[in-house]
Design a protein around this motif. Structure first.
Motif, short mmCIF file in Angstrom:
data_model
loop_
_atom_site.label_atom_id
_atom_site.label_comp_id
_atom_site.label_asym_id
_atom_site.label_seq_id
_atom_site.Cartn_x
_atom_site.Cartn_y
_atom_site.Cartn_z
N LYS A 85 40.70 43.23 48.74
CA LYS A 85 40.34 43.51 47.34
C LYS A 85 39.41 42.44 46.80
CE LYS A 85 44.46 45.89 45.65
NZ LYS A 85 45.58 45.79 44.68
N ALA A 86 39.72 41.19 47.11
CA ALA A 86 38.90 40.08 46.63
C ALA A 86 37.50 40.16 47.23
CB ALA A 86 39.56 38.75 46.96
N GLN A 87 37.39 40.43 48.53
CA GLN A 87 36.09 40.52 49.20
C GLN A 87 35.25 41.65 48.60
OE1 GLN A 87 34.19 38.95 51.46
NE2 GLN A 87 35.66 37.29 51.55
N ASP A 88 35.88 42.81 48.38
CA ASP A 88 35.15 43.94 47.79
C ASP A 88 34.61 43.58 46.42
OD1 ASP A 88 35.70 45.43 50.04
OD2 ASP A 88 37.36 46.55 49.12
N LEU A 89 35.41 42.90 45.62
CA LEU A 89 34.96 42.50 44.29
C LEU A 89 33.86 41.44 44.39
CD1 LEU A 89 35.13 42.62 41.24
CD2 LEU A 89 37.04 41.01 41.35
#
Length: 141
Positions: free
Chosen positions: A43-47
């Motif tokens: 989730k963090a990488q996508d954001l």
């Protein structure tokens, strides 16, 4: 002799200061460290890939080595780890830094022309091309 000794100590400190500065503890603990939970890290990488580095401007914060990008990566990871929704984090960053920080601009009262103008230009181009190719070529009776 005393002056020479003081000069050597000062020179030694001047040469080791940059190395000591690099060893200092980072103020952004998650700048280069991933989260332990793979789902949260995803989730963090996508954001992070959808947020623009404010210093580099051509890179996402996931790709940039700028100090501000490291701080933003850490902030994103800390908030994701705390259970915050990625869109809430994006909204907070947009509120703080402006629409420019996001690669996915929101449709608002100020940004609607950015979405409407290309559609309008395509419509004009279509009408001009249609008129050009389907127009009368003359009466040949």
């Amino acid at each position: 002799m005393k002056r020479l000794l003081l000069s050597l100590v000062a020179l030694g400190l001047a040469l080791t200061a940059p190395a000591m500065a690099q060893e200092e503890q980072s103020t952004a603990p998650y700048a280069y460290r991933q989260l332990d939970d793979p789902a949260k890290e995803t989730k963090a990488q996508d954001l992070m890939e959808s947020l623009r580095c404010l210093q580099c401007q051509g890179q996402s914060i996931a790709d940039s080595d700028a100090p501000i990008a490291g701080s933003m990566r850490s902030l994103v990871r800390e908030r994701i780890a705390a259970g915050e929704d990625p869109e809430a984090i994006r909204a907070w960053l947009i509120e703080r830094y402006g629409d420019y920080v996001s690669y996915a601009p929101q449709l608002t009262g100020l940004t609607w022309p950015l979405f409407a103008v290309p559609v309008f230009l395509m419509l004009i181009a279509f009408l001009l091309l249609r008129r050009r190719f389907t127009g009368k070529t003359g009466d040949a009776k």
